[in-house]
Write a protein that holds these residues in place. Structure first.
Motif, PDB file in Angstrom:
ATOM      1  N   ALA A 173      44.922  30.639  64.562  1.00  0.00           N
ATOM      2  CA  ALA A 173      45.081  31.362  63.245  1.00  0.00           C
ATOM      3  C   ALA A 173      44.276  31.011  62.707  1.00  0.00           C
ATOM      4  O   ALA A 173      43.624  30.351  62.261  1.00  0.00           O
ATOM      5  CB  ALA A 173      46.053  31.223  62.902  1.00  0.00           C
ATOM      6  N   LEU A 174      43.634  32.766  61.586  1.00  0.00           N
ATOM      7  CA  LEU A 174      42.735  32.917  60.614  1.00  0.00           C
ATOM      8  C   LEU A 174      43.115  33.018  59.566  1.00  0.00           C
ATOM      9  O   LEU A 174      43.540  34.734  60.038  1.00  0.00           O
ATOM     10  CB  LEU A 174      41.085  33.444  61.984  1.00  0.00           C
ATOM     11  N   ASP A 175      42.892  32.848  58.624  1.00  0.00           N
ATOM     12  CA  ASP A 175      43.357  33.141  57.422  1.00  0.00           C
ATOM     13  C   ASP A 175      41.945  33.711  57.155  1.00  0.00           C
ATOM     14  O   ASP A 175      41.374  33.433  56.049  1.00  0.00           O
ATOM     15  CB  ASP A 175      44.603  31.841  56.566  1.00  0.00           C
ATOM     16  N   ILE A 176      41.763  34.671  56.476  1.00  0.00           N
ATOM     17  CA  ILE A 176      40.549  35.143  55.590  1.00  0.00           C
ATOM     18  C   ILE A 176      41.505  35.539  54.282  1.00  0.00           C
ATOM     19  O   ILE A 176      42.333  36.603  53.917  1.00  0.00           O
ATOM     20  CB  ILE A 176      40.489  37.195  56.021  1.00  0.00           C
ATOM     21  N   PHE A 177      40.922  35.557  53.480  1.00  0.00           N
ATOM     22  CA  PHE A 177      41.612  35.472  51.860  1.00  0.00           C
ATOM     23  C   PHE A 177      40.483  36.531  51.402  1.00  0.00           C
ATOM     24  O   PHE A 177      39.064  36.746  51.396  1.00  0.00           O
ATOM     25  CB  PHE A 177      41.228  34.349  51.413  1.00  0.00           C
ATOM     26  N   LEU A 178      41.000  37.657  50.294  1.00  0.00           N
ATOM     27  CA  LEU A 178      40.776  38.583  49.598  1.00  0.00           C
ATOM     28  C   LEU A 178      40.247  38.140  48.525  1.00  0.00           C
ATOM     29  O   LEU A 178      41.695  38.173  47.907  1.00  0.00           O
ATOM     30  CB  LEU A 178      40.519  39.945  50.643  1.00  0.00           C
ATOM     31  N   TYR A 179      39.756  38.583  47.303  1.00  0.00           N
ATOM     32  CA  TYR A 179      39.378  39.043  46.228  1.00  0.00           C
ATOM     33  C   TYR A 179      38.647  39.935  45.934  1.00  0.00           C
ATOM     34  O   TYR A 179      37.482  39.584  45.903  1.00  0.00           O
ATOM     35  CB  TYR A 179      39.425  37.159  45.266  1.00  0.00           C
ATOM     36  N   PRO A 180      39.752  40.756  44.314  1.00  0.00           N
ATOM     37  CA  PRO A 180      38.160  41.350  43.934  1.00  0.00           C
ATOM     38  C   PRO A 180      36.627  40.504  43.596  1.00  0.00           C
ATOM     39  O   PRO A 180      36.983  39.869  43.049  1.00  0.00           O
ATOM     40  CB  PRO A 180      39.190  42.137  42.924  1.00  0.00           C
ATOM     41  N   PRO A 181      35.883  41.566  43.359  1.00  0.00           N
ATOM     42  CA  PRO A 181      34.864  40.750  42.509  1.00  0.00           C
ATOM     43  C   PRO A 181      35.215  40.629  41.078  1.00  0.00           C
ATOM     44  O   PRO A 181      35.525  41.130  40.592  1.00  0.00           O
ATOM     45  CB  PRO A 181      33.806  41.853  42.482  1.00  0.00           C
ATOM     46  N   GLU A 182      34.999  39.391  40.111  1.00  0.00           N
ATOM     47  CA  GLU A 182      34.296  39.032  39.514  1.00  0.00           C
ATOM     48  C   GLU A 182      34.673  39.839  38.274  1.00  0.00           C
ATOM     49  O   GLU A 182      35.811  40.114  37.623  1.00  0.00           O
ATOM     50  CB  GLU A 182      33.663  37.293  39.133  1.00  0.00           C
ATOM     51  N   ASP A 205      37.597  47.522  45.180  1.00  0.00           N
ATOM     52  CA  ASP A 205      37.883  46.729  46.455  1.00  0.00           C
ATOM     53  C   ASP A 205      38.361  45.144  46.221  1.00  0.00           C
ATOM     54  O   ASP A 205      36.654  44.609  46.271  1.00  0.00           O
ATOM     55  CB  ASP A 205      37.326  47.343  47.359  1.00  0.00           C
ATOM     56  N   ARG A 206      39.307  45.107  46.902  1.00  0.00           N
ATOM     57  CA  ARG A 206      38.604  43.295  47.459  1.00  0.00           C
ATOM     58  C   ARG A 206      38.146  42.952  48.183  1.00  0.00           C
ATOM     59  O   ARG A 206      37.775  44.197  49.628  1.00  0.00           O
ATOM     60  CB  ARG A 206      39.826  42.727  48.007  1.00  0.00           C
ATOM     61  N   ARG A 207      37.491  41.796  48.902  1.00  0.00           N
ATOM     62  CA  ARG A 207      36.401  41.308  50.060  1.00  0.00           C
ATOM     63  C   ARG A 207      36.612  40.031  49.991  1.00  0.00           C
ATOM     64  O   ARG A 207      37.026  39.167  49.409  1.00  0.00           O
ATOM     65  CB  ARG A 207      34.149  41.748  49.087  1.00  0.00           C
ATOM     66  N   SER A 208      36.647  39.666  51.519  1.00  0.00           N
ATOM     67  CA  SER A 208      36.804  38.697  51.974  1.00  0.00           C
ATOM     68  C   SER A 208      35.865  37.890  51.380  1.00  0.00           C
ATOM     69  O   SER A 208      34.708  37.686  51.336  1.00  0.00           O
ATOM     70  CB  SER A 208      36.807  38.513  53.494  1.00  0.00           C
ATOM     71  N   ASN A 209      36.502  36.011  51.147  1.00  0.00           N
ATOM     72  CA  ASN A 209      34.953  35.496  50.397  1.00  0.00           C
ATOM     73  C   ASN A 209      35.539  34.149  50.891  1.00  0.00           C
ATOM     74  O   ASN A 209      35.231  32.668  50.343  1.00  0.00           O
ATOM     75  CB  ASN A 209      34.635  35.800  48.875  1.00  0.00           C
ATOM     76  N   TYR A 210      36.806  34.107  51.526  1.00  0.00           N
ATOM     77  CA  TYR A 210      36.930  32.930  52.259  1.00  0.00           C
ATOM     78  C   TYR A 210      38.007  32.978  53.914  1.00  0.00           C
ATOM     79  O   TYR A 210      38.849  33.594  53.473  1.00  0.00           O
ATOM     80  CB  TYR A 210      38.225  31.091  50.636  1.00  0.00           C
ATOM     81  N   VAL A 211      37.528  31.832  54.728  1.00  0.00           N
ATOM     82  CA  VAL A 211      38.096  31.148  55.291  1.00  0.00           C
ATOM     83  C   VAL A 211      39.463  30.316  55.665  1.00  0.00           C
ATOM     84  O   VAL A 211      38.361  29.210  55.044  1.00  0.00           O
ATOM     85  CB  VAL A 211      37.832  31.972  56.328  1.00  0.00           C
ATOM     86  N   GLU A 212      40.379  30.424  56.181  1.00  0.00           N
ATOM     87  CA  GLU A 212      40.431  28.375  57.261  1.00  0.00           C
ATOM     88  C   GLU A 212      41.215  29.037  58.048  1.00  0.00           C
ATOM     89  O   GLU A 212      41.197  30.461  58.603  1.00  0.00           O
ATOM     90  CB  GLU A 212      41.462  28.545  56.170  1.00  0.00           C
TER      91      GLU A 212
END
Length: 125
Positions: A84-93, A99-106
């Motif tokens: 299982a791959l979790d991809i976390f998306l956040y808006p640019p600081e 738009d949210r962009r992916s910047n971390y995965v687990e």
């Protein structure tokens, strides 16, 4: 003797009140379960998924098994029989309206053990 009784009475009352107050705290139900954006992260092997919009991730992996939006954060989970791959998306600081962009995965295996994210991405593609 009366002074000692008064001190004991105040101490007993203080303990009683503090004991009642200790059990009244409740977790904040609006608190997010998503991790904050990481400060240090090794992106080696993750180029295919980092800095992507949600529609780009769907084009790459298909419909997510899990899609959670909490506040400004979004978690998309893609899974198969091996991981299982979790991809976390956040808006640019600097632009919370963008738009949210992916910047971390687990990545985890089916037992919940952490596995190499790049290997999991390869099996999902």
């Amino acid at each position: 003797m009366k002074a000692l009784q008064a001190v004991l009475a105040v101490a007993s009352l203080s303990l009683l009140v503090s004991g009642c107050a200790a059990g009244t705290a409740r977790p904040n139900s609006s608190a997010t379960n998503l991790p904050p954006p990481p400060t240090a992260f090794n992106p080696l092997g993750l180029e295919a998924v980092l800095n992507k919009r949600d529609d780009e991730l769907v084009a790459l992996f298909g419909v997510p098994r899990l899609d959670v939006i909490e506040g400004q954060a979004r978690k998309m989970q893609f899974a198969n029989e091996s991981c299982a791959l979790d991809i976390f998306l956040y808006p640019p600081e600097n632009n919370a309206g963008a738009d949210r962009r992916s910047n971390y995965v687990e990545a985890r295996d089916r037992s919940g053990n952490v596995v190499d994210s790049a290997s999991c991405i390869a099996t999902l593609r």
